[in-house]
Design a protein around this motif. Sequence first.
Motif, PDB file in Angstrom:
ATOM      1  N   GLY A 106       0.802  -1.207   0.000  1.00 22.28           N
ATOM      2  CA  GLY A 106       0.000   0.000   0.000  1.00 22.28           C
ATOM      3  C   GLY A 106       0.837   1.260   0.000  1.00 22.28           C
ATOM      4  O   GLY A 106       1.678   1.485  -0.872  1.00 22.28           O
ATOM      5  N   ARG A 107       0.634   2.136   0.993  1.00 20.08           N
ATOM      6  CA  ARG A 107       1.310   3.421   1.028  1.00 20.08           C
ATOM      7  C   ARG A 107       2.793   3.300   1.361  1.00 20.08           C
ATOM      8  O   ARG A 107       3.520   4.301   1.311  1.00 20.08           O
ATOM      9  N   CYS A 108       3.266   2.085   1.660  1.00 20.44           N
ATOM     10  CA  CYS A 108       4.697   1.865   1.885  1.00 20.44           C
ATOM     11  C   CYS A 108       5.424   1.432   0.615  1.00 20.44           C
ATOM     12  O   CYS A 108       6.644   1.218   0.640  1.00 20.44           O
ATOM     13  N   LEU A 109       4.685   1.285  -0.483  1.00 22.52           N
ATOM     14  CA  LEU A 109       5.280   0.757  -1.708  1.00 22.52           C
ATOM     15  C   LEU A 109       6.363   1.682  -2.259  1.00 22.52           C
ATOM     16  O   LEU A 109       7.401   1.215  -2.749  1.00 22.52           O
ATOM     17  N   PHE A 110       6.164   2.982  -2.192  1.00 24.94           N
ATOM     18  CA  PHE A 110       7.163   3.917  -2.723  1.00 24.94           C
ATOM     19  C   PHE A 110       8.491   3.750  -1.997  1.00 24.94           C
ATOM     20  O   PHE A 110       9.553   3.676  -2.617  1.00 24.94           O
ATOM     21  N   ILE A 158      10.072  13.506   9.538  1.00 26.02           N
ATOM     22  CA  ILE A 158       8.941  13.848   8.675  1.00 26.02           C
ATOM     23  C   ILE A 158       8.048  12.621   8.580  1.00 26.02           C
ATOM     24  O   ILE A 158       8.499  11.542   8.192  1.00 26.02           O
ATOM     25  N   ALA A 159       6.791  12.798   8.980  1.00 32.94           N
ATOM     26  CA  ALA A 159       5.893  11.655   9.164  1.00 32.94           C
ATOM     27  C   ALA A 159       4.688  11.728   8.247  1.00 32.94           C
ATOM     28  O   ALA A 159       4.314  12.805   7.770  1.00 32.94           O
ATOM     29  N   ASP A 160       4.059  10.572   8.039  1.00 34.43           N
ATOM     30  CA  ASP A 160       2.829  10.552   7.244  1.00 34.43           C
ATOM     31  C   ASP A 160       1.591  10.637   8.148  1.00 34.43           C
ATOM     32  O   ASP A 160       0.527  10.140   7.801  1.00 34.43           O
ATOM     33  N   LEU A 161       1.738  11.293   9.294  1.00 36.78           N
ATOM     34  CA  LEU A 161       0.587  11.528  10.166  1.00 36.78           C
ATOM     35  C   LEU A 161      -0.457  12.326   9.391  1.00 36.78           C
ATOM     36  O   LEU A 161      -0.138  13.301   8.723  1.00 36.78           O
ATOM     37  N   MET A 211       2.054   9.579  -0.613  1.00 36.75           N
ATOM     38  CA  MET A 211       2.590  10.302   0.535  1.00 36.75           C
ATOM     39  C   MET A 211       4.091  10.083   0.669  1.00 36.75           C
ATOM     40  O   MET A 211       4.822  10.979   1.083  1.00 36.75           O
ATOM     41  N   GLY A 212       4.564   8.892   0.311  1.00 40.34           N
ATOM     42  CA  GLY A 212       5.998   8.612   0.414  1.00 40.34           C
ATOM     43  C   GLY A 212       6.830   9.581  -0.399  1.00 40.34           C
ATOM     44  O   GLY A 212       7.865  10.083   0.059  1.00 40.34           O
ATOM     45  N   PHE A 257       9.104   8.398   7.580  1.00 39.64           N
ATOM     46  CA  PHE A 257       8.480   7.080   7.667  1.00 39.64           C
ATOM     47  C   PHE A 257       7.065   7.086   7.109  1.00 39.64           C
ATOM     48  O   PHE A 257       6.385   8.109   7.112  1.00 39.64           O
ATOM     49  N   THR A 258       6.654   5.924   6.606  1.00 37.58           N
ATOM     50  CA  THR A 258       5.298   5.706   6.134  1.00 37.58           C
ATOM     51  C   THR A 258       4.719   4.489   6.838  1.00 37.58           C
ATOM     52  O   THR A 258       5.434   3.547   7.180  1.00 37.58           O
ATOM     53  N   SER A 259       3.409   4.522   7.026  1.00 36.26           N
ATOM     54  CA  SER A 259       2.710   3.433   7.709  1.00 36.26           C
ATOM     55  C   SER A 259       1.448   3.101   6.932  1.00 36.26           C
ATOM     56  O   SER A 259       0.615   3.973   6.699  1.00 36.26           O
ATOM     57  N   ASP A 260       1.313   1.853   6.535  1.00 39.15           N
ATOM     58  CA  ASP A 260       0.139   1.426   5.775  1.00 39.15           C
ATOM     59  C   ASP A 260      -0.929   0.881   6.709  1.00 39.15           C
ATOM     60  O   ASP A 260      -0.627   0.327   7.775  1.00 39.15           O
ATOM     61  N   ASP A 261      -2.185   1.054   6.307  1.00 44.54           N
ATOM     62  CA  ASP A 261      -3.291   0.556   7.125  1.00 44.54           C
ATOM     63  C   ASP A 261      -3.171  -0.934   7.403  1.00 44.54           C
ATOM     64  O   ASP A 261      -3.596  -1.419   8.450  1.00 44.54           O
ATOM     65  N   GLY A 262      -2.591  -1.670   6.444  1.00 46.69           N
ATOM     66  CA  GLY A 262      -2.517  -3.118   6.587  1.00 46.69           C
ATOM     67  C   GLY A 262      -1.400  -3.613   7.500  1.00 46.69           C
ATOM     68  O   GLY A 262      -1.336  -4.809   7.780  1.00 46.69           O
TER      69      GLY A 262
END
Length: 804
Positions: free
Chosen positions: A145-149, A273-276, A317-318, A341-346
């Motif tokens: 998901g959003r961590c793919l980048f 820098i966060a993906d909050l 977002m990444g 950092f990035t954090s995916d829902d999964g």
Amino acid sequence: MENKKPDFDRIAITGIGLTTSVGLSAPTSLAAIRGVIANFSEHETVLVNGDEYGTELSGAKIARLPEQSVSRHILGDDRAIALLAPALRECTDGLSADLLRSINCRISCRIELGFENFENILKEKLHDLPIPALHRHDASALALGRCLFFEDIIQATTELRSGSCQMVLVGCVDSLCETSVLDKLCEADRLKSGTNPEGIIAGEAAGVILLELESCARSRKAAIHAYISAWGQGVEPHPFTGMTRSRGKGLSSAYREAFAQLPEKGEEIDMVIADLNGEHARAYEWGLTEGRIFPTYEKMRELKHPADCVGDCGAAMGSILLATAVGFMSEVIPPLSIAIFTSDDGGARRVLCLEKGDDCDKNAAFRNEPKKNTIAIPTIIAQHNDELSFLWLHRNRLIKAPYCGLFDLARHDRRIEAHLDGLRLAGETGWEMCKEALLSNHPEDFFAATVLAYESGNKDCIQDVMAAVQHDQYKAQVLISALGWIRHEQAGPRIKEFLTSESPFYRFIGIAASAIHRRDPGHHLDKAVCDDFPLLRSRGLRAYGELGRSFDLNSNILRGGLSDDDAGICFSTAWSAALTGNAEAVEVLKRFVVPKSAYGEKALNLALRRMEQSTAVTWQQQLAQSPDMIRFAVTGSGIIGDPSLVPWLTEQMKTPALARVAGEAFTMITGVDIASAELRGTRPDGFNAGPNDDPNDSNVDLDADDNLPWPNDIAIAQWWDRNKGAFPVGTRHLIGKPIAADQLWHVLRTGRQRQRCAASLELAIIEPGRPLFEVRAPGFRQLEALRLKAEGKKDNCLKELDTP
């Protein structure tokens, strides 16, 4: 921390392209993000409850690209291309067709996930770019998901170091603004609304970066934005979508893996820098993780979350986080090491660590200069302009605020620079908006236009500014401030024009601007102090003290100035002469204190410092006998810095009108921060020092001590009884230590603005001939001067202007 070349070939970031709702390129987007500008609009069809009872429906707030850039009616793959194309072109600008064909491509599209024809569509739509074959992601990669980048970046580093390729293009495009996605978010109650203030604002974006080995980048003389220094991968066993709250294990694991690869194991990180995105679960997870990976708070690390500006852009977002990091690294005083950092829902968690590139600020992609065919977003440019007026006005309060330190000021000034960058990048559009502000009657609205005009050197723009300023002294102060803001290399030629003008008012501007930059205007200053124009003469006399040239004031100038009927001339002469210890000048300064005058506080600050200790204490006690002077007596105790005055100060803390300023004086002597120690009291019931709601009360002055903490006089008296032995009576103290050069430089680095102002004066006194350290200068310039001082390099920038 300095970049030291390691034994292995580093992974360099040499290209960046970005498309967001706040900018259609990397520089414009990053200027808005650094300035904390948003561009939210309302979706017309997806409705959410707008009040606590669920009876008022409104459109969901989203961060969509402006209609004139990408129409809301463009959907699916067409929208993906519209978002991605500008970012891809920006990132690959300047690369030859042959070089492009040899690049490995890892570009993911999350809009209408699953369609397999994306590569063909991309080549068809962007036929002018020789797009190579795209990497095919398998199901496990897509599940990130959003961590793919970030995962693609990690995989790209492996490819580069294995020698299988020289360059890798990593990109991603995603949109949460399409109605089908918004409907799902709305059903899950994840959109921000009146009943869900911790929801997200859906956004969309595309980002592309170019990675290559450092050796490759240097061989083709490419500017290096940053280096990928470390990375970490983790899996959270309790993802956001589950029933059990995340404990931050996956994110902590990813950080620890990344920090294990760093020389200082994470201590070198200056910013995170966060993906909050506004959701509580993400913030809670970061709170747990931060306490584990940064167990001590001795080092201040800023936390940035761009979703506040661009919304939550999903997998894209990444790319925004990485570009934001590079944007901050291109500033005047940049963070040298950043973790993102990035954090995916999964459950996937990814961390990247970046080091500042050797010459990231030299790359055209991050210069604050407009490019050809730059498309400006009018609403964003307007926000840049409006924010600048407010921030400049607020800065005038910050430079005197008792709670503001150098890093607070530098952070504020960084936002000002970000908004200036936004206007610079907008080119003619930005200037036209600034030019309109010159019609305002509020001087703060002149700042942006003046900076842009004088740093560009454009004669027409400068003429527009001068026509608006005319001979208005208040507007001229904004002009002087703007000349002091820009680099001296840019300001110098303009200042020379003022200094050589036939107008004494313009020469006043030139002298003031020279003094702000701590540059000696030479014979122009000598002529100024003999001029018939009072404003010019007064400013020139003060400049002698600021520039460390007080000893150059001859007896004729002193005698005439100290007896002049003009209060400004008399005070400026006395102030500069008193820096040298001139007894007559000190007596003149005392006359500005009693009776009260507009110069009273400044006169008190220097007069007490230039008296013998016993004489200063005696005068302070005399001031204390007068109800009109008691406040000056309290302030004077902190200026004198003699611990013998602390018991008297604790008595004054019992009087509500004097309590807070007495607490500040106590801190000036002892260094104890009442706000953070267990010495803080509470506001007395019924006390009101500022304006109130009574229409019959004519008092409209703000509370002078509004930002000072209330002291607990009993607790402070007890503290003093326990600790007074550490403060020898008869010795002057500043912030807990006897006054000495090392202590004063320490206060300039770590103190608050009033304390730093005191340290600056004390330094000028104990080191005659030293220019007064300018504590009002742009924070990033002050940090640089203090860094040079700490490194033992020349800290005296006093130079004579090369003027005819």
